[in-house]
Structure formats: C-alpha cells, structure tokens
Design a protein around this motif. Structure first.
Motif, PDB file in Angstrom:
ATOM      1  N   ILE A  49       0.866  -1.175   0.000  1.00 27.30           N
ATOM      2  CA  ILE A  49       0.000   0.000   0.000  1.00 27.30           C
ATOM      3  C   ILE A  49       0.906   1.230   0.000  1.00 27.30           C
ATOM      4  CG2 ILE A  49      -1.894   1.154   1.197  1.00 27.30           C
ATOM      5  CD1 ILE A  49      -2.141  -1.534   2.817  1.00 27.30           C
ATOM      6  N   PHE A  50       0.697   2.116  -0.940  1.00 26.52           N
ATOM      7  CA  PHE A  50       1.573   3.268  -1.091  1.00 26.52           C
ATOM      8  C   PHE A  50       0.935   4.545  -0.525  1.00 26.52           C
ATOM      9  CE2 PHE A  50       2.738   0.525  -4.806  1.00 26.52           C
ATOM     10  CZ  PHE A  50       3.932   0.084  -4.273  1.00 26.52           C
ATOM     11  N   GLY A  51       1.776   5.404  -0.049  1.00 24.93           N
ATOM     12  CA  GLY A  51       1.341   6.686   0.485  1.00 24.93           C
ATOM     13  C   GLY A  51       2.516   7.646   0.510  1.00 24.93           C
ATOM     14  N   GLU A  52       2.593   8.435   1.564  1.00 26.79           N
ATOM     15  CA  GLU A  52       3.680   9.416   1.660  1.00 26.79           C
ATOM     16  C   GLU A  52       4.116   9.554   3.116  1.00 26.79           C
ATOM     17  OE1 GLU A  52       4.627  14.155   0.714  1.00 26.79           O
ATOM     18  OE2 GLU A  52       2.590  13.341   0.458  1.00 26.79           O
ATOM     19  N   GLY A  53       5.403   9.395   3.324  1.00 31.01           N
ATOM     20  CA  GLY A  53       5.953   9.649   4.641  1.00 31.01           C
ATOM     21  C   GLY A  53       6.242  11.129   4.806  1.00 31.01           C
ATOM     22  N   VAL A  54       5.735  11.718   5.881  1.00 34.81           N
ATOM     23  CA  VAL A  54       5.902  13.152   6.123  1.00 34.81           C
ATOM     24  C   VAL A  54       6.607  13.350   7.466  1.00 34.81           C
ATOM     25  CG1 VAL A  54       4.724  15.372   6.423  1.00 34.81           C
ATOM     26  CG2 VAL A  54       3.819  13.671   4.804  1.00 34.81           C
ATOM     27  N   HIS A  75      -8.720   8.090   6.939  1.00 34.39           N
ATOM     28  CA  HIS A  75      -8.462   7.631   5.573  1.00 34.39           C
ATOM     29  C   HIS A  75      -7.758   8.681   4.715  1.00 34.39           C
ATOM     30  CE1 HIS A  75     -12.262   9.826   5.000  1.00 34.39           C
ATOM     31  NE2 HIS A  75     -11.904   9.954   3.737  1.00 34.39           N
ATOM     32  N   LYS A  76      -7.673   9.918   5.217  1.00 33.97           N
ATOM     33  CA  LYS A  76      -6.990  10.969   4.461  1.00 33.97           C
ATOM     34  C   LYS A  76      -5.532  11.145   4.886  1.00 33.97           C
ATOM     35  CE  LYS A  76     -11.128  13.702   3.365  1.00 33.97           C
ATOM     36  NZ  LYS A  76     -11.774  15.037   3.474  1.00 33.97           N
ATOM     37  N   HIS A  77      -5.114  10.378   5.862  1.00 28.54           N
ATOM     38  CA  HIS A  77      -3.733  10.490   6.334  1.00 28.54           C
ATOM     39  C   HIS A  77      -2.778  10.020   5.227  1.00 28.54           C
ATOM     40  CE1 HIS A  77      -0.266  10.336   8.977  1.00 28.54           C
ATOM     41  NE2 HIS A  77      -0.998  10.821   9.968  1.00 28.54           N
ATOM     42  N   PRO A  78      -1.663  10.740   4.999  1.00 31.28           N
ATOM     43  CA  PRO A  78      -0.748  10.345   3.916  1.00 31.28           C
ATOM     44  C   PRO A  78       0.022   9.055   4.210  1.00 31.28           C
ATOM     45  CG  PRO A  78       0.177  12.171   5.182  1.00 31.28           C
ATOM     46  CD  PRO A  78      -1.228  11.986   5.656  1.00 31.28           C
ATOM     47  N   ASN A  79       0.222   8.730   5.472  1.00 32.78           N
ATOM     48  CA  ASN A  79       0.973   7.531   5.850  1.00 32.78           C
ATOM     49  C   ASN A  79       0.122   6.292   5.561  1.00 32.78           C
ATOM     50  OD1 ASN A  79       2.203   5.397   7.253  1.00 32.78           O
ATOM     51  ND2 ASN A  79       2.918   6.719   8.906  1.00 32.78           N
ATOM     52  N   PRO A  80       0.595   5.353   4.715  1.00 28.41           N
ATOM     53  CA  PRO A  80      -0.232   4.195   4.348  1.00 28.41           C
ATOM     54  C   PRO A  80      -0.550   3.272   5.514  1.00 28.41           C
ATOM     55  CG  PRO A  80       2.014   3.913   3.525  1.00 28.41           C
ATOM     56  CD  PRO A  80       1.899   5.328   4.015  1.00 28.41           C
ATOM     57  N   ILE A 140      -4.237 -13.250   7.024  1.00 26.38           N
ATOM     58  CA  ILE A 140      -3.119 -12.310   6.968  1.00 26.38           C
ATOM     59  C   ILE A 140      -2.047 -12.827   7.915  1.00 26.38           C
ATOM     60  CG2 ILE A 140      -2.359  -9.956   7.509  1.00 26.38           C
ATOM     61  CD1 ILE A 140      -5.189  -9.017   6.719  1.00 26.38           C
ATOM     62  N   ASP A 141      -0.857 -13.078   7.385  1.00 20.80           N
ATOM     63  CA  ASP A 141       0.219 -13.665   8.178  1.00 20.80           C
ATOM     64  C   ASP A 141       1.192 -12.646   8.741  1.00 20.80           C
ATOM     65  OD1 ASP A 141      -0.608 -16.279   7.962  1.00 20.80           O
ATOM     66  OD2 ASP A 141       0.578 -16.693   6.175  1.00 20.80           O
ATOM     67  N   ALA A 142       1.356 -11.519   8.074  1.00 11.39           N
ATOM     68  CA  ALA A 142       2.353 -10.556   8.529  1.00 11.39           C
ATOM     69  C   ALA A 142       2.043  -9.181   7.956  1.00 11.39           C
ATOM     70  CB  ALA A 142       3.755 -10.988   8.100  1.00 11.39           C
ATOM     71  N   ILE A 143       2.563  -8.176   8.634  1.00 13.00           N
ATOM     72  CA  ILE A 143       2.479  -6.785   8.169  1.00 13.00           C
ATOM     73  C   ILE A 143       3.837  -6.141   8.405  1.00 13.00           C
ATOM     74  CG2 ILE A 143       1.490  -4.503   8.625  1.00 13.00           C
ATOM     75  CD1 ILE A 143      -1.147  -5.892   9.269  1.00 13.00           C
ATOM     76  N   LYS A 144       4.307  -5.404   7.427  1.00 12.35           N
ATOM     77  CA  LYS A 144       5.614  -4.740   7.557  1.00 12.35           C
ATOM     78  C   LYS A 144       5.503  -3.312   7.027  1.00 12.35           C
ATOM     79  CE  LYS A 144       9.076  -6.208   4.982  1.00 12.35           C
ATOM     80  NZ  LYS A 144      10.155  -7.111   4.533  1.00 12.35           N
ATOM     81  N   ALA A 145       6.025  -2.368   7.801  1.00 15.99           N
ATOM     82  CA  ALA A 145       5.952  -0.974   7.365  1.00 15.99           C
ATOM     83  C   ALA A 145       7.009  -0.149   8.079  1.00 15.99           C
ATOM     84  CB  ALA A 145       4.569  -0.390   7.648  1.00 15.99           C
ATOM     85  N   GLY A 146       7.673   0.691   7.324  1.00 14.22           N
ATOM     86  CA  GLY A 146       8.633   1.613   7.897  1.00 14.22           C
ATOM     87  C   GLY A 146       9.759   0.915   8.643  1.00 14.22           C
ATOM     88  N   SER A 147      10.473   1.713   9.472  1.00 13.80           N
ATOM     89  CA  SER A 147      11.558   1.181  10.283  1.00 13.80           C
ATOM     90  C   SER A 147      11.634   1.970  11.580  1.00 13.80           C
ATOM     91  CB  SER A 147      12.895   1.281   9.551  1.00 13.80           C
ATOM     92  OG  SER A 147      13.964   0.964  10.423  1.00 13.80           O
ATOM     93  N   PRO A 148      11.581   1.271  12.736  1.00 12.86           N
ATOM     94  CA  PRO A 148      11.692   2.007  14.003  1.00 12.86           C
ATOM     95  C   PRO A 148      13.059   2.650  14.198  1.00 12.86           C
ATOM     96  CG  PRO A 148      11.795  -0.372  14.367  1.00 12.86           C
ATOM     97  CD  PRO A 148      11.415  -0.180  12.932  1.00 12.86           C
ATOM     98  N   THR A 160       6.160   6.548   6.710  1.00 10.42           N
ATOM     99  CA  THR A 160       6.648   5.641   5.668  1.00 10.42           C
ATOM    100  C   THR A 160       5.863   5.851   4.389  1.00 10.42           C
ATOM    101  OG1 THR A 160       7.031   3.309   5.095  1.00 10.42           O
ATOM    102  CG2 THR A 160       5.074   3.772   6.384  1.00 10.42           C
ATOM    103  N   ASP A 161       6.488   5.523   3.294  1.00 12.44           N
ATOM    104  CA  ASP A 161       5.794   5.577   1.998  1.00 12.44           C
ATOM    105  C   ASP A 161       5.089   4.261   1.661  1.00 12.44           C
ATOM    106  OD1 ASP A 161       6.791   8.111   1.598  1.00 12.44           O
ATOM    107  OD2 ASP A 161       8.331   7.507   0.149  1.00 12.44           O
ATOM    108  N   VAL A 162       5.529   3.176   2.322  1.00 10.48           N
ATOM    109  CA  VAL A 162       5.057   1.848   1.930  1.00 10.48           C
ATOM    110  C   VAL A 162       4.653   1.043   3.162  1.00 10.48           C
ATOM    111  CG1 VAL A 162       5.610  -0.292   0.694  1.00 10.48           C
ATOM    112  CG2 VAL A 162       6.704   1.855   0.001  1.00 10.48           C
ATOM    113  N   CYS A 163       3.535   0.364   3.050  1.00 12.31           N
ATOM    114  CA  CYS A 163       3.089  -0.586   4.072  1.00 12.31           C
ATOM    115  C   CYS A 163       2.713  -1.877   3.350  1.00 12.31           C
ATOM    116  CB  CYS A 163       1.891  -0.027   4.834  1.00 12.31           C
ATOM    117  SG  CYS A 163       1.217  -1.160   6.073  1.00 12.31           S
ATOM    118  N   SER A 164       3.271  -3.007   3.802  1.00 10.22           N
ATOM    119  CA  SER A 164       3.048  -4.286   3.123  1.00 10.22           C
ATOM    120  C   SER A 164       2.218  -5.223   3.993  1.00 10.22           C
ATOM    121  CB  SER A 164       4.387  -4.955   2.795  1.00 10.22           C
ATOM    122  OG  SER A 164       5.141  -4.171   1.893  1.00 10.22           O
ATOM    123  N   VAL A 165       1.228  -5.833   3.376  1.00  8.70           N
ATOM    124  CA  VAL A 165       0.383  -6.833   4.019  1.00  8.70           C
ATOM    125  C   VAL A 165       0.632  -8.167   3.323  1.00  8.70           C
ATOM    126  CG1 VAL A 165      -1.991  -7.548   4.526  1.00  8.70           C
ATOM    127  CG2 VAL A 165      -1.381  -5.124   4.584  1.00  8.70           C
TER     128      VAL A 165
END
Length: 439
Positions: free
Chosen positions: A235-240, A252-257, A294-302, A309-314
């Motif tokens: 899922i794509f968006g925009e990290g700000v 739903h209007k938040h830029p972070n996916p 759904i087995d896993a979710i990955k997004a950004g980096s702590p 983050t620009d990307v969130c993966s399901v």
C-alpha cells in the motif's frame, strides 16, 4: 449413506490373511517403536537444521539391514532413502515423512515479534515424552511419530520373513514445513519443499507406483490437498516529517499508508469470507476448504522513526484447492484493492504452490489395500480424513503432482498412545504387503 472410498471391482495385488496379520503383529515391538519415536522426536530438527535427524535415520536403516542412501540439494539437508523387497514382479510403494518440525525461528528478533513469551516457553516445541500413557511433543506429532511407524513396519515385515515382490521405499525428507525464500531471505539456504520430497522424486532414484505420506490423520485418509499462494500487497502513500505533518481528522486521508490498514484489513477479511465459502471442493477423496489469513504486516523502520513511511506491506496467505490456480485470487484481490481509497497499491505473489489430487481410479488399489489393513487392525475400514487434513499441504501433493497416486494417512495426530503407534505400524506393514505382494 456413506460414499464408498473405492469401486467395488477394484483389484489389489495381494489379499492379506489372518495368518499374515498375526505374524507381522508378533514382529512389532511396541516398546522398541515407542523408544524410536521418542529418540527421533528429541533430536533437534527445525527447518534448515535436519542433518542430525537425517543421520540418525540413515544409521538406523543400515543397522537394521536395509539398503540405504542419501540424496540432497545440499549436504546439510539430505533426503534419506531406504529400500526393502523388490525381488519379484510387483508394484512399488513409497512411504515418506518429513524430518523438519514446526518450531520458533533460530532468530530471537523474529520470535520476539511473532510469539508471546508463554508460547515460546512451551516445552513441546523441542521435547517429546511419554506421560500417563500419552505421547507428547510437536516433533513426534509432526512428523517423526508416523515416520517411526513405517520404519518399524518395514522391520516387522523383514523380521516376520515377508519378502516383497514389489519394492518398498522408506524415505525421510527435509523442508516439508518450510521455510520459503522470501525477500532478503533468498537462496538455497532458505528452500523448503523444493529440496525435500520434490527433490527426492526427481533425483532420489525412486520409482513408485503408489505413495503414502505418513502423517497424523486420526486414522483417516485423503488423496487430495490444498496448495497456497502468499501475496505481498504493498500500500503506497507518503511519509511526512512529523514536526511538519498536519494530521487530518479523517483517518483515511492520512498520507501515511499505515493509517489505511483499517479499511484494507476489513476489505480483505470480507473478501476472504466469500472466497472460502465459494471455493470449497468436495470429491470422493475428501473435502478441501481453501482458507485465508493475513500472516504478517511490515511498514517503515523504528530505527529511522520520525517521518512515517511511503510503503506498508500486508502478507496474505490464500489456500488453493486442487482445481484452483493463483490467477483467480490475484484478480479478485486486485478488484478488492481497487475499490479502496488509497494512493496506490501493488500485488505480488511471493510464493505459489498449487494443490493436487490423485485420480480416483488410479489410487483405488492403494485405498482398498489400506482399508483392508485398517479393518484387520482396528475392526472397521478407514474413513475420509477430517477436512483440515485435505485442506493443507502435505507431501502426498508432490507425488500426485507427478501422477503417482498418493494418499496421506496415519495415527492420531495428538496425544497418541504407544498402542496407537503399534497399530499404525501394523496397518502400514499390511498395506505394503497388500500393495507390493508376496514374493
């Protein structure tokens, strides 16, 4: 009315007698079988670390007078092949069971983010024991208990003086559970099913007319199994940068996916409900229900926090019955994601394995042999396994994929008794005698 498991005119190579049953039963030492299962079960053998248990099976075969060899894609993860019989004209039967067992990862970081402390501390992950007449331990349940049963079955045939006309293969394989190469975990070190029974079929020097994946089935049988496809939905968006972010009131209007996960998960769950209901598959060989999760979710980096983050993966695991291809679920998921208010997305199949089934006519002699053996031991014929066993991957899929009629069958999955082990070994031995025939 219960549907018969095989046509009434099915022919088998050899009909077992009461005398056969008595001789083979007398040759099965329940204490020896239990000790073998516990010894094998207590050898650490999580996926990618099967070498020690493989060496044990190889040595056991040689010690007990069976022709044996190793065949592996890598030296550390060999397939073990034993042989017995084949001195006459008869059908060849292959038994297979997997050496690897379900277990937490060897990476503490992965375990920390997947398992609770209580789950990690469960002794059954790596230990097997007998308590109050019941056998315990995940390695024994899956799959070294059933493996021990067919090893002792072959020994009993040999001890009782039954020389088989057809050849009996005794195989122990790595990688049935997993893992699968994935993203940064690539290459041969992370291969699972490709280096196990599949590699054995192509490079192990085996020619089987029939195959049995020995696994806990609660005495049931099935000759079909599901495959699966693991999708990564990005899922794509925009990290700000957080200090300059003007967070909207509407999620739903938040830029972070990451903030889109709520509606995405809801939509995927609603789709999965329809998918499971619409794609159930029932035949004479069992019921396959293609499940979804759904087995896993990955997004950004702590480690680089502060800008979203620009990307969130399901990562979603979708079952495939023997009649399905991955293309169906791909297009359905694409339609689901297209209907959501997101900046963009991409769907990638990271792992694809089809499900398979045996031709019902071709597999019927094996099923009849199993039914007669089960009746002789348990007093009633075998029944179809619970749909859970025909809705998962087991290595009978490998042989059905290659047009070798194959079933999966075996003892109670959980908390079996030593007597259950002995009964399973006797059923396997009688089935082998019926399929391969006497010399």
């Amino acid at each position: 009315m219960t549907r018969p498991l095989y046509p009434s005119d099915t022919q088998i190579a050899y009909t077992i007698t009461d005398e056969d049953v008595a001789k083979i039963k007398a040759a099965i030492d329940t204490e020896e079988l239990t000790d073998l299962a516990l010894t094998l079960g207590n050898i650490p053998s999580q996926s990618r670390y099967e070498a020690e248990s493989a060496a044990f099976v190889f040595d056991w075969l040689q010690t007990n007078g069976f022709k044996s060899r190793q065949c592996g894609a890598t030296p550390e993860r060999p397939n073990i092949i034993g042989e017995y019989g084949g001195t006459g004209v008869g059908k060849n039967l292959l038994f297979t069971a997997h050496l690897d067992t379900e277990s937490p990862s060897d990476d503490p970081h992965i375990n920390q983010h997947r398992f609770s402390p209580e789950t990690l501390s469960n002794p059954e992950w790596k230990q097997c024991w007998l308590e109050d007449g019941k056998l315990h331990g995940f390695p024994l349940y899956n799959d070294r208990g059933p493996m021990s049963c067919f090893l002792i079955a072959a020994k009993a045939l040999k001890k009782a003086g039954f020389d088989l006309a057809g050849k009996l293969y005794l195989t122990a394989c790595p990688g049935e559970i997993g893992p699968e190469p994935m993203e940064q975990w690539e290459g041969v070190d992370y291969l699972g099913k490709d280096i196990g029974a599949n590699y054995l079929f192509h490079h192990g020097g085996v020619i089987a007319d029939y195959a049995i994946a020995a696994e806990g089935c609660d005495w049931g049988v099935t000759w079909q199994g599901c495959g699966y496809v693991l999708y990564r939905i990005q899922i794509f968006g925009e990290g700000v940068f957080t200090p300059i972010l003007d967070a909207p009131k509407e999620v739903h209007k938040h830029p972070n996916p990451i903030y889109k996960l709520g509606p995405v998960i809801d939509a995927l769950h609603q789709w999965s409900q329809r998918y499971e209901q619409e794609n159930g598959y029932e035949t004479a060989g069992g019921i396959s229900n293609p499940k979804v999760q759904i087995d896993a979710i990955k997004a950004g980096s702590p480690m680089s926090f502060g800008a979203g983050t620009d990307v969130c993966s399901v990562y979603i695991d979708v079952g495939l019955t023997p009649q399905q291809t991955a293309a169906q679920s791909y297009h359905e998921l694409k339609d689901v994601m297209s209907g959501l208010d997101i900046a963009g997305f991409e769907i990638e199949p990271m792992v694809v394995r089809n499900g398979y089934e045996a031709n019902p006519t071709d597999v019927s002699p094996l099923v009849k042999s199993l039914c007669e053996a089960t009746t002789a031991v348990n007093g009633s014929p075998v029944e179809l396994a619970h749909p859970a066993y025909s809705s998962m991957w087991r290595d009978h899929n490998v042989f059905n994929m290659q047009r070798v009629p194959a079933i999966t069958t075996g003892m109670p999955r959980f908390a079996a008794t030593p007597e259950d082990l002995a009964k399973s070994a006797l059923i396997y031995a009688l089935t082998a005698l019926s399929v391969c025939g006497k010399q």
